[in-house]
Scaffold this motif. Structure first.
Motif, PDB file in Angstrom:
ATOM      1  N   TYR A   1      -4.081   1.921  -2.875  1.00 18.38           N
ATOM      2  CA  TYR A   1      -3.396   2.091  -4.149  1.00 18.38           C
ATOM      3  C   TYR A   1      -1.912   1.758  -4.015  1.00 18.38           C
ATOM      4  CZ  TYR A   1      -7.532   5.007  -5.073  1.00 18.38           C
ATOM      5  OH  TYR A   1      -8.822   5.477  -5.215  1.00 18.38           O
ATOM      6  N   SER A   2      -1.354   1.211  -5.096  1.00 20.87           N
ATOM      7  CA  SER A   2       0.086   0.947  -5.164  1.00 20.87           C
ATOM      8  C   SER A   2       0.651   1.543  -6.443  1.00 20.87           C
ATOM      9  CB  SER A   2       0.364  -0.556  -5.128  1.00 20.87           C
ATOM     10  OG  SER A   2       1.745  -0.815  -5.319  1.00 20.87           O
ATOM     11  N   ALA A   3       1.866   2.043  -6.347  1.00 19.24           N
ATOM     12  CA  ALA A   3       2.535   2.609  -7.518  1.00 19.24           C
ATOM     13  C   ALA A   3       3.146   1.537  -8.406  1.00 19.24           C
ATOM     14  CB  ALA A   3       3.617   3.594  -7.067  1.00 19.24           C
ATOM     15  N   ARG A   4       3.140   0.294  -7.961  1.00 19.70           N
ATOM     16  CA  ARG A   4       3.798  -0.782  -8.703  1.00 19.70           C
ATOM     17  C   ARG A   4       2.777  -1.722  -9.337  1.00 19.70           C
ATOM     18  NH1 ARG A   4       5.739   0.370  -4.135  1.00 19.70           N
ATOM     19  NH2 ARG A   4       4.570  -1.228  -3.023  1.00 19.70           N
TER      20      ARG A   4
ATOM     21  N   ALA B   1       0.834  -1.209   0.000  1.00 17.61           N
ATOM     22  CA  ALA B   1       0.000   0.000   0.000  1.00 17.61           C
ATOM     23  C   ALA B   1       0.866   1.255   0.000  1.00 17.61           C
ATOM     24  CB  ALA B   1      -0.923  -0.004   1.209  1.00 17.61           C
ATOM     25  N   ASP B   2       0.599   2.155  -0.953  1.00 12.31           N
ATOM     26  CA  ASP B   2       1.287   3.445  -1.008  1.00 12.31           C
ATOM     27  C   ASP B   2       0.364   4.599  -0.635  1.00 12.31           C
ATOM     28  OD1 ASP B   2       3.835   2.493  -1.876  1.00 12.31           O
ATOM     29  OD2 ASP B   2       2.998   2.214  -3.889  1.00 12.31           O
ATOM     30  N   HIS B   3      -0.908   4.493  -0.993  1.00 10.55           N
ATOM     31  CA  HIS B   3      -1.898   5.527  -0.707  1.00 10.55           C
ATOM     32  C   HIS B   3      -3.188   4.831  -0.288  1.00 10.55           C
ATOM     33  CE1 HIS B   3       0.736   8.365  -2.872  1.00 10.55           C
ATOM     34  NE2 HIS B   3       0.852   7.397  -3.779  1.00 10.55           N
ATOM     35  N   VAL B   4      -3.894   5.415   0.685  1.00 13.90           N
ATOM     36  CA  VAL B   4      -5.139   4.828   1.178  1.00 13.90           C
ATOM     37  C   VAL B   4      -6.161   5.935   1.394  1.00 13.90           C
ATOM     38  CG1 VAL B   4      -6.238   3.464   3.004  1.00 13.90           C
ATOM     39  CG2 VAL B   4      -3.880   2.968   2.334  1.00 13.90           C
TER      40      VAL B   4
ATOM     41  N   PHE C   1     -10.698   5.788 -16.117  1.00 13.38           N
ATOM     42  CA  PHE C   1     -10.082   5.927 -14.809  1.00 13.38           C
ATOM     43  C   PHE C   1      -8.678   5.326 -14.803  1.00 13.38           C
ATOM     44  CE2 PHE C   1      -8.997   3.912 -10.741  1.00 13.38           C
ATOM     45  CZ  PHE C   1      -8.894   5.046  -9.938  1.00 13.38           C
ATOM     46  N   ALA C   2      -8.526   4.155 -15.430  1.00 15.62           N
ATOM     47  CA  ALA C   2      -7.225   3.492 -15.464  1.00 15.62           C
ATOM     48  C   ALA C   2      -6.177   4.385 -16.119  1.00 15.62           C
ATOM     49  CB  ALA C   2      -7.331   2.167 -16.207  1.00 15.62           C
ATOM     50  N   GLU C   3      -6.565   5.076 -17.183  1.00 16.30           N
ATOM     51  CA  GLU C   3      -5.609   5.947 -17.883  1.00 16.30           C
ATOM     52  C   GLU C   3      -5.171   7.098 -16.990  1.00 16.30           C
ATOM     53  OE1 GLU C   3      -5.298   8.669 -21.949  1.00 16.30           O
ATOM     54  OE2 GLU C   3      -7.098   7.473 -21.551  1.00 16.30           O
ATOM     55  N   VAL C   4      -6.158   7.737 -16.315  1.00 19.65           N
ATOM     56  CA  VAL C   4      -5.817   8.871 -15.454  1.00 19.65           C
ATOM     57  C   VAL C   4      -4.977   8.415 -14.271  1.00 19.65           C
ATOM     58  CG1 VAL C   4      -6.753  10.666 -13.957  1.00 19.65           C
ATOM     59  CG2 VAL C   4      -7.869  10.157 -16.134  1.00 19.65           C
ATOM     60  N   ALA C   5      -5.368   7.287 -13.649  1.00 17.92           N
ATOM     61  CA  ALA C   5      -4.621   6.787 -12.497  1.00 17.92           C
ATOM     62  C   ALA C   5      -3.189   6.437 -12.873  1.00 17.92           C
ATOM     63  CB  ALA C   5      -5.334   5.572 -11.908  1.00 17.92           C
ATOM     64  N   ALA C   6      -3.036   5.779 -14.024  1.00 20.80           N
ATOM     65  CA  ALA C   6      -1.690   5.407 -14.467  1.00 20.80           C
ATOM     66  C   ALA C   6      -0.844   6.643 -14.732  1.00 20.80           C
ATOM     67  CB  ALA C   6      -1.778   4.541 -15.721  1.00 20.80           C
ATOM     68  N   GLN C   7      -1.461   7.692 -15.276  1.00 14.06           N
ATOM     69  CA  GLN C   7      -0.732   8.937 -15.508  1.00 14.06           C
ATOM     70  C   GLN C   7      -0.222   9.542 -14.207  1.00 14.06           C
ATOM     71  OE1 GLN C   7      -3.581  11.331 -17.607  1.00 14.06           O
ATOM     72  NE2 GLN C   7      -3.163  10.388 -19.603  1.00 14.06           N
ATOM     73  N   ARG C   8      -0.921   9.266 -13.116  1.00 10.01           N
ATOM     74  CA  ARG C   8      -0.538   9.790 -11.806  1.00 10.01           C
ATOM     75  C   ARG C   8       0.318   8.796 -11.027  1.00 10.01           C
ATOM     76  NH1 ARG C   8      -4.566  12.452 -13.696  1.00 10.01           N
ATOM     77  NH2 ARG C   8      -5.295  14.454 -12.883  1.00 10.01           N
ATOM     78  N   GLY C   9       0.774   7.751 -11.711  1.00 12.16           N
ATOM     79  CA  GLY C   9       1.698   6.818 -11.089  1.00 12.16           C
ATOM     80  C   GLY C   9       1.069   5.683 -10.305  1.00 12.16           C
ATOM     81  N   ILE C  10      -0.229   5.447 -10.493  1.00 12.95           N
ATOM     82  CA  ILE C  10      -0.919   4.365  -9.786  1.00 12.95           C
ATOM     83  C   ILE C  10      -1.110   3.189 -10.730  1.00 12.95           C
ATOM     84  CG2 ILE C  10      -3.069   3.659  -8.649  1.00 12.95           C
ATOM     85  CD1 ILE C  10      -1.292   5.498  -7.001  1.00 12.95           C
ATOM     86  N   ARG C  11      -0.688   2.015 -10.296  1.00 12.80           N
ATOM     87  CA  ARG C  11      -0.784   0.847 -11.161  1.00 12.80           C
ATOM     88  C   ARG C  11      -1.655  -0.273 -10.593  1.00 12.80           C
ATOM     89  NH1 ARG C  11       3.213   0.148 -15.066  1.00 12.80           N
ATOM     90  NH2 ARG C  11       2.034  -1.742 -15.568  1.00 12.80           N
ATOM     91  N   SER C  12      -1.793  -0.334  -9.272  1.00 14.17           N
ATOM     92  CA  SER C  12      -2.548  -1.426  -8.665  1.00 14.17           C
ATOM     93  C   SER C  12      -3.534  -0.861  -7.650  1.00 14.17           C
ATOM     94  CB  SER C  12      -1.592  -2.414  -7.991  1.00 14.17           C
ATOM     95  OG  SER C  12      -2.278  -3.558  -7.524  1.00 14.17           O
TER      96      SER C  12
END
Length: 237
Positions: free
Chosen positions: A138-141, A45-48, A108-119
């Motif tokens: 959320y995880s950055a990896r 977990a990176d962000h909650v 949403f997946a595109e925007v999240a990935a642009q902000r460094g969120i992958r999982s």
């Protein structure tokens, strides 16, 4: 008691988190404890954040460990899709191992990935026909949140839901006590100012509430506010 540490065993981490949640004395404190404990307890977990999704599409970020977690809730509201959007029939847990390869919420997946969120993991805390609260992790990896993360998040969310229920009851009790105190003060003001009995003062408040279609506690608050304002005027008393 402090937050669980990365080196703790799963049992120790969940025990720490449970104690922290039970020590919280209000809904706001509980929400803050939920996001901080989840960030420390769930592997990867990176962000909650805790988000409240309404049936009309509104999204509220009730608590978060970062501005990014709050921003992702706002993104889902603005584009109308995402793992946290309102759907009373959605399963209790949503697991997205890699947003780049998930086709359920492409915008949403595109925007999240642009902000460094992958999982992403989403776990429902509670819900009804009008709104539902969910825990978003959320995880950055890519694949940063695996099946173990899902299992721990599920156990943690069950603890969090119980703690939120306890906190809501406490808040409701406090609100009830504050309402009774406010009404009691208003009764005292009316009895003193107009030399009336407690029964007549209460009847006055209830009539004002009924005729004005205003809650009794709000009528009482108005009486108290008017009295205080009068005291603050020159020669008031």
């Amino acid at each position: 008691m402090g937050l669980p540490m990365p080196g703790d065993s799963l049992g120790d981490a969940l025990a720490h988190a449970a104690t922290l949640l039970l020590e919280a004395s209000s809904v706001d404190d509980t929400l803050d404890a939920i996001v901080r404990s989840a960030a420390a307890s769930v592997p990867g977990a990176d962000h909650v954040g805790v988000t409240l999704a309404h049936a009309d599409g509104r999204m509220e970020a009730l608590a978060a460990t970062s501005d990014l977690a709050r921003e992702l809730a706002a993104v889902q509201e603005s584009i109308g899709e995402g793992p946290c959007t309102f759907d009373p029939d959605t399963a209790g847990i949503v697991h997205v191992p890699d947003l780049w390869h998930d086709e359920r919420w492409p915008a949403f997946a595109e925007v999240a990935a642009q902000r460094g969120i992958r999982s992403k993991i989403g776990v429902r805390l509670y819900g009804d026909s009008a709104s539902q609260a969910g825990l978003s992790i959320y995880s950055a990896r890519p694949n940063g949140l695996d099946e173990e993360s899902v299992q721990i998040a599920d156990v943690f969310a069950a603890q969090a839901a119980l703690a939120m229920g306890k906190a809501r009851v406490i808040d409701e009790l406090h609100d009830g006590l504050r309402t009774r105190q406010r009404i009691g003060i208003a009764l005292g003001i009316l009895m003193h100012r107009y030399s009336m009995s407690e029964e007549r003062a209460f009847a006055f408040l209830t009539r004002a509430s009924s005729h004005g279609n205003v809650k009794l506690r709000d009528v009482a608050a108005g009486v108290v506010a008017d009295f205080v304002a009068g005291l603050e005027q020159p020669g008031g008393g």
